[in-house]
Design an enzyme around this catalytic site. Structure first.
Site, PDB file in Angstrom:
ATOM      1  N   TYR A 103       0.890  -1.237  -0.054  1.00 48.23           N
ATOM      2  CA  TYR A 103      -0.083  -0.015   0.004  1.00 48.23           C
ATOM      3  C   TYR A 103       1.011   1.149   0.011  1.00 48.23           C
ATOM      4  O   TYR A 103       0.604   2.323  -0.621  1.00 48.23           O
ATOM      5  CB  TYR A 103      -0.752   0.100   1.130  1.00 48.23           C
ATOM      6  CG  TYR A 103      -2.134  -1.022   1.146  1.00 48.23           C
ATOM      7  CD1 TYR A 103      -3.307  -0.675   0.366  1.00 48.23           C
ATOM      8  CD2 TYR A 103      -1.909  -2.135   1.896  1.00 48.23           C
ATOM      9  CE1 TYR A 103      -4.117  -1.898   0.334  1.00 48.23           C
ATOM     10  CE2 TYR A 103      -3.021  -3.287   1.708  1.00 48.23           C
ATOM     11  CZ  TYR A 103      -4.037  -2.880   0.957  1.00 48.23           C
ATOM     12  OH  TYR A 103      -5.135  -3.761   0.759  1.00 48.23           O
ATOM     13  N   ARG A 117      -3.480   5.533   3.332  1.00 48.31           N
ATOM     14  CA  ARG A 117      -4.924   5.238   3.620  1.00 48.31           C
ATOM     15  C   ARG A 117      -5.780   5.545   2.259  1.00 48.31           C
ATOM     16  O   ARG A 117      -6.738   4.681   2.028  1.00 48.31           O
ATOM     17  CB  ARG A 117      -5.523   6.153   4.563  1.00 48.31           C
ATOM     18  CG  ARG A 117      -5.041   5.569   6.293  1.00 48.31           C
ATOM     19  CD  ARG A 117      -5.510   6.289   7.292  1.00 48.31           C
ATOM     20  NE  ARG A 117      -4.946   5.840   8.522  1.00 48.31           N
ATOM     21  CZ  ARG A 117      -5.604   6.081   9.783  1.00 48.31           C
ATOM     22  NH1 ARG A 117      -6.696   6.396   9.966  1.00 48.31           N
ATOM     23  NH2 ARG A 117      -4.743   5.425  10.684  1.00 48.31           N
ATOM     24  N   CYS A 134      -6.624  -4.384  -7.991  1.00 45.47           N
ATOM     25  CA  CYS A 134      -6.523  -4.251  -6.332  1.00 45.47           C
ATOM     26  C   CYS A 134      -5.786  -5.544  -5.867  1.00 45.47           C
ATOM     27  O   CYS A 134      -5.055  -5.269  -4.599  1.00 45.47           O
ATOM     28  CB  CYS A 134      -7.760  -3.779  -5.784  1.00 45.47           C
ATOM     29  SG  CYS A 134      -9.004  -4.767  -6.025  1.00 45.47           S
TER      30      CYS A 134
END
Length: 166
Positions: A103, A117, A134
């Site tokens: 991420y 985030r 994803c």
């Protein structure tokens, strides 16, 4: 709007496409209403079942047979979130099969290294699974994290992309 469901080694996969062939939503479910619920209201119309979705069906079958780039050029149309999420979805399509990123790295690729985030939110809000991959975004420690369609599906996709002949 049309949809089709096909069997895959990871379970049923359904795609919802617009009349022009752009994927509006897709995922590992046999129920198109699961996908339609993820779509922006401006994209929703009456959905008609089809046996075959042309280029979309061919691309998924080719991907499953080992041509991992077959899904890369399938057009996708999503509308949710702000400009960062839309940009992040485009960037996500550039993450190569067999080369997952964290991420943190995904946020950096999207040009906002502090927006970890936000990068995670882009993954969570993605309605076009597989085509906007994803599943190729992992936690910092390399663990799977979440996946709308279940961690066994995410694991299967990553393993398939690591060794498509297996």
């Amino acid at each position: 709007m049309h949809y089709s469901t096909m069997a895959t080694p990871a379970g049923s996969f359904t795609a919802v496409v617009d009349d022009d062939g752009a994927v509006l939503a897709s995922g590992f479910t046999a129920d198109p209403t699961d996908l339609i619920a993820l779509m922006h209201p401006t994209l929703v119309a009456d959905a008609k079942p089809e046996a075959h979705l042309g280029d979309v069906t061919r691309a998924v079958k080719s991907y499953l047979e080992g041509d991992l780039t077959a899904i890369d050029d399938v057009p996708v149309r999503q509308h949710i979130g702000g400009t960062f999420i839309a940009h992040a979805w485009r960037v996500m399509r550039d993450i190569k099969p067999g080369a997952p990123v964290t991420y943190t790295a995904f946020a950096e690729l999207a040009g906002r290294p502090e927006a970890i985030r936000g990068a995670a939110s882009a993954c969570a809000r993605n309605a076009a699974a597989l085509f906007v991959p994803c599943h190729r975004v992992l936690r910092l420690d390399g663990s799977l994290g979440g996946y709308r369609w279940g961690l066994p599906v995410k694991r299967w996709l990553l393993d398939h992309e690591k060794d498509p002949a297996a």
